[in-house]
Design a protein around this motif. Structure first.
Motif, PDB file in Angstrom:
ATOM      1  N   GLY A  32       0.667  -1.229   0.127  1.00 50.28           N
ATOM      2  CA  GLY A  32       0.028   0.095   0.001  1.00 50.28           C
ATOM      3  C   GLY A  32       0.977   1.425  -0.154  1.00 50.28           C
ATOM      4  O   GLY A  32       0.374   2.374  -0.427  1.00 50.28           O
ATOM      5  N   GLU A  33       2.022   1.056   0.523  1.00 54.82           N
ATOM      6  CA  GLU A  33       2.862   2.473   0.188  1.00 54.82           C
ATOM      7  C   GLU A  33       3.374   2.733  -1.099  1.00 54.82           C
ATOM      8  O   GLU A  33       3.332   1.686  -1.805  1.00 54.82           O
ATOM      9  CB  GLU A  33       4.131   2.331   1.083  1.00 54.82           C
ATOM     10  CG  GLU A  33       5.075   1.471   0.876  1.00 54.82           C
ATOM     11  CD  GLU A  33       6.404   1.456   1.599  1.00 54.82           C
ATOM     12  OE1 GLU A  33       6.737   2.562   2.245  1.00 54.82           O
ATOM     13  OE2 GLU A  33       7.198   0.495   1.545  1.00 54.82           O
ATOM     14  N   ALA A  34       3.652   3.894  -1.262  1.00 61.79           N
ATOM     15  CA  ALA A  34       4.018   4.011  -2.790  1.00 61.79           C
ATOM     16  C   ALA A  34       5.374   3.287  -3.186  1.00 61.79           C
ATOM     17  O   ALA A  34       6.187   3.076  -2.296  1.00 61.79           O
ATOM     18  CB  ALA A  34       4.401   5.789  -2.926  1.00 61.79           C
ATOM     19  N   ILE A  35       5.576   2.888  -4.408  1.00 64.01           N
ATOM     20  CA  ILE A  35       6.509   2.067  -4.722  1.00 64.01           C
ATOM     21  C   ILE A  35       7.767   2.955  -4.355  1.00 64.01           C
ATOM     22  O   ILE A  35       8.973   2.444  -3.835  1.00 64.01           O
ATOM     23  CB  ILE A  35       6.681   1.926  -6.064  1.00 64.01           C
ATOM     24  CG1 ILE A  35       5.333   0.775  -6.594  1.00 64.01           C
ATOM     25  CG2 ILE A  35       7.894   1.250  -6.725  1.00 64.01           C
ATOM     26  CD1 ILE A  35       5.392   0.520  -8.016  1.00 64.01           C
ATOM     27  N   LEU A  36       7.784   4.321  -4.906  1.00 65.96           N
ATOM     28  CA  LEU A  36       9.029   5.210  -4.526  1.00 65.96           C
ATOM     29  C   LEU A  36       9.454   5.137  -3.087  1.00 65.96           C
ATOM     30  O   LEU A  36      10.520   5.321  -2.935  1.00 65.96           O
ATOM     31  CB  LEU A  36       8.773   6.500  -5.186  1.00 65.96           C
ATOM     32  CG  LEU A  36       9.892   7.597  -5.159  1.00 65.96           C
ATOM     33  CD1 LEU A  36      11.069   7.020  -6.153  1.00 65.96           C
ATOM     34  CD2 LEU A  36       9.478   8.677  -5.683  1.00 65.96           C
ATOM     35  N   ALA A  37       8.257   5.251  -2.177  1.00 62.38           N
ATOM     36  CA  ALA A  37       8.800   5.412  -0.923  1.00 62.38           C
ATOM     37  C   ALA A  37       9.555   4.018  -0.552  1.00 62.38           C
ATOM     38  O   ALA A  37      10.426   4.271   0.260  1.00 62.38           O
ATOM     39  CB  ALA A  37       7.451   5.241  -0.039  1.00 62.38           C
ATOM     40  N   ALA A  38       8.999   2.912  -0.980  1.00 60.98           N
ATOM     41  CA  ALA A  38       9.785   1.781  -0.559  1.00 60.98           C
ATOM     42  C   ALA A  38      11.385   1.848  -1.200  1.00 60.98           C
ATOM     43  O   ALA A  38      12.216   1.194  -0.348  1.00 60.98           O
ATOM     44  CB  ALA A  38       9.101   0.446  -1.126  1.00 60.98           C
ATOM     45  N   LEU A  39      11.431   2.316  -2.356  1.00 63.95           N
ATOM     46  CA  LEU A  39      12.883   2.443  -2.992  1.00 63.95           C
ATOM     47  C   LEU A  39      13.674   3.377  -2.313  1.00 63.95           C
ATOM     48  O   LEU A  39      14.862   3.051  -1.911  1.00 63.95           O
ATOM     49  CB  LEU A  39      12.390   2.648  -4.429  1.00 63.95           C
ATOM     50  CG  LEU A  39      11.885   1.928  -5.281  1.00 63.95           C
ATOM     51  CD1 LEU A  39      11.755   2.364  -6.945  1.00 63.95           C
ATOM     52  CD2 LEU A  39      12.326   0.479  -5.314  1.00 63.95           C
ATOM     53  N   LEU A  40      13.198   4.543  -1.734  1.00 66.00           N
ATOM     54  CA  LEU A  40      13.670   5.524  -1.214  1.00 66.00           C
ATOM     55  C   LEU A  40      14.397   4.851   0.060  1.00 66.00           C
ATOM     56  O   LEU A  40      15.574   4.995   0.643  1.00 66.00           O
ATOM     57  CB  LEU A  40      12.924   6.627  -0.809  1.00 66.00           C
ATOM     58  CG  LEU A  40      12.815   7.600  -2.379  1.00 66.00           C
ATOM     59  CD1 LEU A  40      11.901   8.787  -1.560  1.00 66.00           C
ATOM     60  CD2 LEU A  40      14.272   8.066  -2.792  1.00 66.00           C
ATOM     61  N   ALA A  41      13.530   4.009   0.643  1.00 72.44           N
ATOM     62  CA  ALA A  41      13.761   3.564   1.993  1.00 72.44           C
ATOM     63  C   ALA A  41      15.027   2.551   2.031  1.00 72.44           C
ATOM     64  O   ALA A  41      15.473   2.239   2.954  1.00 72.44           O
ATOM     65  CB  ALA A  41      12.593   2.555   2.776  1.00 72.44           C
ATOM     66  N   LYS A  42      15.432   1.879   0.866  1.00 67.88           N
ATOM     67  CA  LYS A  42      16.412   0.955   0.597  1.00 67.88           C
ATOM     68  C   LYS A  42      17.439   1.705  -0.245  1.00 67.88           C
ATOM     69  O   LYS A  42      18.378   0.983  -0.398  1.00 67.88           O
ATOM     70  CB  LYS A  42      15.978  -0.056  -0.341  1.00 67.88           C
ATOM     71  CG  LYS A  42      14.703  -0.960   0.287  1.00 67.88           C
ATOM     72  CD  LYS A  42      15.349  -1.702   1.290  1.00 67.88           C
ATOM     73  CE  LYS A  42      14.079  -2.495   2.039  1.00 67.88           C
ATOM     74  NZ  LYS A  42      14.821  -3.109   3.297  1.00 67.88           N
TER      75      LYS A  42
END
Length: 103
Positions: A32-42
């Motif tokens: 449910g989070e934005a794909i970009l948010a997940a990528l930035l977190a990594k």
């Protein structure tokens, strides 16, 4: 670094932890989070490379108005990852130019 509150999606990363594939590597993200948010977190900050100069692009507007965060998602090019929610099993690729069909 994780986006806690999103202007467009209005969601916090409270979904279950799922695995997506980014450029062939497994990445854990909250459903449910934005794909970009997940990528930035990594620590992934490059989403695509421009057509003419092959310049890297990443987060710019964060609300789906520009195309700097466009990536190939499940084989579909030009998906705005800043407003596209994560779901389990997604396959995401860094986009080169216009994507596979228009590279």
């Amino acid at each position: 670094m994780r986006v806690e509150n999103h202007v467009v999606l209005d969601t916090a990363p409270s979904g279950r932890l799922v695995t997506i594939t980014v450029d062939g590597q497994p990445v854990e993200a909250f459903e449910g989070e934005a794909i970009l948010a997940a990528l930035l977190a990594k620590g992934i900050i490059i989403n695509r490379y421009t057509v003419k100069k092959q310049e890297p692009r990443g987060l710019f507007c964060g609300i789906g108005q520009c195309t700097d965060c466009a990536m190939i998602v499940d084989g579909k090019p030009n998906v705005r990852t800043c407003i596209t929610p994560v779901r389990a099993g997604m396959v995401i690729e860094t986009q080169n130019g216009l994507g596979k069909a228009g590279a």
